[in-house]
Design an enzyme around this catalytic site. Structure first.
Site, mmCIF file in Angstrom:
data_model
loop_
_atom_site.group_PDB
_atom_site.id
_atom_site.type_symbol
_atom_site.label_atom_id
_atom_site.label_comp_id
_atom_site.label_asym_id
_atom_site.label_seq_id
_atom_site.Cartn_x
_atom_site.Cartn_y
_atom_site.Cartn_z
ATOM 1 N N HIS A 186 4.320 3.197 12.250
ATOM 2 C CA HIS A 186 5.565 3.331 11.918
ATOM 3 C C HIS A 186 6.198 4.173 13.497
ATOM 4 C CE1 HIS A 186 5.630 0.866 8.568
ATOM 5 N NE2 HIS A 186 4.660 2.012 7.628
ATOM 6 N N CYS A 240 4.750 5.328 2.473
ATOM 7 C CA CYS A 240 4.695 6.117 3.259
ATOM 8 C C CYS A 240 6.234 6.691 4.142
ATOM 9 C CB CYS A 240 4.029 5.501 4.801
ATOM 10 S SG CYS A 240 4.647 3.680 5.428
HETATM 11 N N1 LIG Z 1 -0.837 -0.386 3.530
HETATM 12 C C1 LIG Z 1 0.417 0.344 3.753
HETATM 13 O O1 LIG Z 1 0.659 0.866 4.835
HETATM 14 C C2 LIG Z 1 1.184 1.618 2.525
HETATM 15 C C3 LIG Z 1 1.148 2.243 3.032
HETATM 16 C C4 LIG Z 1 2.012 3.410 1.905
HETATM 17 C C5 LIG Z 1 2.031 2.753 0.800
HETATM 18 N N2 LIG Z 1 1.117 1.812 0.301
HETATM 19 C C6 LIG Z 1 1.401 1.215 -0.767
HETATM 20 O O2 LIG Z 1 0.220 1.529 -1.646
HETATM 21 C C7 LIG Z 1 0.099 0.518 -2.631
HETATM 22 C C8 LIG Z 1 -1.468 -0.162 -2.382
HETATM 23 O O3 LIG Z 1 -0.976 -0.730 -1.285
HETATM 24 P P1 LIG Z 1 -2.435 -1.165 -0.741
HETATM 25 O O4 LIG Z 1 -2.034 -1.454 1.326
HETATM 26 O O5 LIG Z 1 -3.903 -0.267 0.268
HETATM 27 O O6 LIG Z 1 -2.641 -2.870 -0.710
HETATM 28 P P2 LIG Z 1 -4.391 -3.386 -0.794
HETATM 29 O O7 LIG Z 1 -4.264 -2.809 0.948
HETATM 30 O O8 LIG Z 1 -3.446 -5.324 -0.588
HETATM 31 O O9 LIG Z 1 -5.422 -2.900 -1.802
HETATM 32 C C9 LIG Z 1 -4.782 -3.069 -2.905
HETATM 33 C C10 LIG Z 1 -6.366 -3.656 -3.822
HETATM 34 O O10 LIG Z 1 -5.907 -3.273 -4.630
HETATM 35 C C11 LIG Z 1 -6.714 -4.885 -5.515
HETATM 36 N N3 LIG Z 1 -6.483 -5.560 -6.700
HETATM 37 C C12 LIG Z 1 -5.187 -6.390 -6.514
HETATM 38 N N4 LIG Z 1 -5.340 -6.706 -7.908
HETATM 39 C C13 LIG Z 1 -5.528 -5.888 -8.545
HETATM 40 C C14 LIG Z 1 -5.771 -5.437 -9.896
HETATM 41 N N5 LIG Z 1 -5.508 -6.517 -11.188
HETATM 42 N N6 LIG Z 1 -6.288 -4.511 -10.604
HETATM 43 C C15 LIG Z 1 -7.437 -4.025 -9.680
HETATM 44 N N7 LIG Z 1 -7.606 -4.086 -8.676
HETATM 45 C C16 LIG Z 1 -6.865 -4.930 -7.683
HETATM 46 C C17 LIG Z 1 -7.667 -5.369 -4.389
HETATM 47 O O11 LIG Z 1 -8.768 -5.646 -4.427
HETATM 48 P P3 LIG Z 1 -9.877 -6.860 -4.274
HETATM 49 O O12 LIG Z 1 -8.974 -7.185 -2.168
HETATM 50 O O13 LIG Z 1 -10.807 -7.009 -3.961
HETATM 51 O O14 LIG Z 1 -8.553 -8.005 -4.928
HETATM 52 C C18 LIG Z 1 -7.337 -4.144 -2.925
HETATM 53 O O15 LIG Z 1 -8.264 -3.676 -2.669
HETATM 54 C C19 LIG Z 1 0.952 -0.367 -2.919
HETATM 55 O O16 LIG Z 1 2.275 0.451 -3.735
HETATM 56 C C20 LIG Z 1 1.654 -0.552 -1.638
HETATM 57 O O17 LIG Z 1 2.809 0.012 -1.256
HETATM 58 C C21 LIG Z 1 1.037 1.624 1.003
#
Ligand SMILES: NC(=O)c1ccc[n+]([C@@H]2O[C@H](COP(=O)([O-])OP(=O)(O)OC[C@H]3O[C@@H](n4cnc5c(N)ncnc54)[C@H](OP(=O)(O)O)[C@@H]3O)[C@@H](O)[C@H]2O)c1
Length: 341
Positions: free
Chosen positions: A220, A140
């Site tokens: 941010h 982001c």
């Molecule tokens: N959040 C942000 O602000 C943001 C911004 C930009 C980029 N990102 C990037 O985007 C990516 C995802 O981040 P996020 O914040 O969306 O994470 P998140 O909210 O923790 O969501 C991750 C999801 O993946 C699922 N998961 C976990 N292990 C898994 C597996 N082995 N196979 C399939 N699904 C699985 C989880 O499901 P369960 O809950 O059922 O385990 C959860 O629904 C990361 O690379 C992060 O760095 C995040």
């Protein structure tokens, strides 16, 4: 129609699924979770077939009233492109599966550049993504930096960028992260990793970044200084920003001087989840001193800006839409991104 699977239906994955499902040239063929929970119910409500990472846990989903369409491996086989939005570091382990079934895959910014070998930003390198098998949509913060730096560099030339990121502690639904009462230097050393991450998209840009984390969840805030090669005026820069659909201008007349008011604004505008997909550049902060010294504050909604980029990345990798301008226009129209000013 491009068949898209979202592996990891969390903060980013659920937004990508909604953004994909409203595109005229894409469809969601499945989303995945590891455990039943609120987001899994939302997937059911939206009608997205639900796949699970560990099929041995199927009974727990059935008991919770959630139909399971199959395993993640089965979902991948049905897709043209997989968006891997599993937590940072987890996605790396899925690469072998994407290779096994010769599927295209996109990772998000929590993974390293080397995993995909190519880092994407719609405004910077859409054409280089055309037809690729693997790509990473940068984080982001990096997305927000790349958009504005690329624009200014292409018109005035950028000699040097200095940027400080005041980062949110966690996302609004994340109860495990902090700080609750501290300003945390993250990292304490300068430069932070954000500069090299920008260079994974814009290798020629000289940039030094620093970052700290504060007790907020909404967005941010970046403080950016760009030393320009050629003189600019504030008015010229404002006009360029106005013409760029992924750069939102927060006008003085709105009275908005904070992330809280900005988030309220996007919610009142009935953006889905109050999402701000574009950079929120504070018009009144934009200053050009001595002709070549540009300063600005910009708010970056961490949950949202990478979502529209991911949609463009899918389209580029699928290969039918050849220009960034065309893809950005299709994506924006489908999600309802119109100028916030
Ligand atoms: N959040 C942000 O602000 C943001 C911004 C930009 C980029 N990102 C990037 O985007 C990516 C995802 O981040 P996020 O914040 O969306 O994470 P998140 O909210 O923790 O969501 C991750 C999801 O993946 C699922 N998961 C976990 N292990 C898994 C597996 N082995 N196979 C399939 N699904 C699985 C989880 O499901 P369960 O809950 O059922 O385990 C959860 O629904 C990361 O690379 C992060 O760095 C995040």
């Amino acid at each position: 129609m491009i068949k898209v699977a979202v592996n990891g239906y969390g903060t980013i994955g659920k937004r990508v699924a909604d953004a994909v499902s409203c595109q005229p040239d894409m469809e969601i063929i499945g989303v995945s979770k590891t455990k039943p929970g609120a987001e899994a119910y939302v997937a059911k409500e939206r009608g997205y077939p639900l796949y699970i990472a560990d099929i041995g846990k199927k009974d727990a989903f059935i008991k919770a009233g959630l139909e399971v369409a199959g395993s993640v491996e089965e979902m991948i086989q049905k897709a043209d492109i997989v968006v891997d939005a599993t937590p940072g570091g987890v996605g790396e382990g899925n690469k072998a599966l994407y290779e096994k079934y010769q599927k295209k895959a996109i990772w998000e910014g929590g993974e390293e550049h080397e995993l995909a070998g190519f880092s994407f930003n719609s405004s910077c390198n859409y054409d280089q993504a055309i037809g690729r098998q693997f790509a990473r949509v940068v984080s982001c913060n990096t997305t927000g930096l790349c958009r504005i730096i690329k624009l200014i560099d292409s018109v005035f030339g950028v000699k040097k960028v200095r940027a400080t990121m005041v980062r949110r502690g966690g996302d609004p639904g994340d109860i495990k992260r902090g700080p609750i009462d501290a300003i945390v230097l993250n990292p304490v050393t300068i430069p932070s990793h954000h500069g090299p991450d920008v260079q994974s998209v814009l290798p020629h840009i000289s940039i030094v970044t620093s970052a700290m984390i504060v007790p907020t969840t909404l967005m941010h805030m970046h403080f950016i200084n760009m030393e320009l090669k050629n003189p600019a005026t504030k008015e010229q820069v404002i006009e360029l920003i106005k013409a760029h659909s992924r750069l939102g201008l927060i006008e003085k007349s709105t009275g908005i001087t904070s992330t809280a008011e900005l988030k309220e604004f996007t919610s009142d505008l009935l953006r889905p989840r109050g999402d701000l997909w574009e950079n929120g550049i504070f018009a009144d902060s934009l200053s050009v001193l001595d002709g070549t010294d540009l300063y600005l504050f910009q708010a970056i909604h961490q949950e949202a800006d990478v979502v529209v980029e991911t949609v463009d990345c899918i389209r580029a990798m699928a290969g039918d839409v050849k220009t960034a301008m065309e893809s950005i226009s299709i994506t924006n129209k489908a999600v309802g991104l119109t100028a916030i000013r």
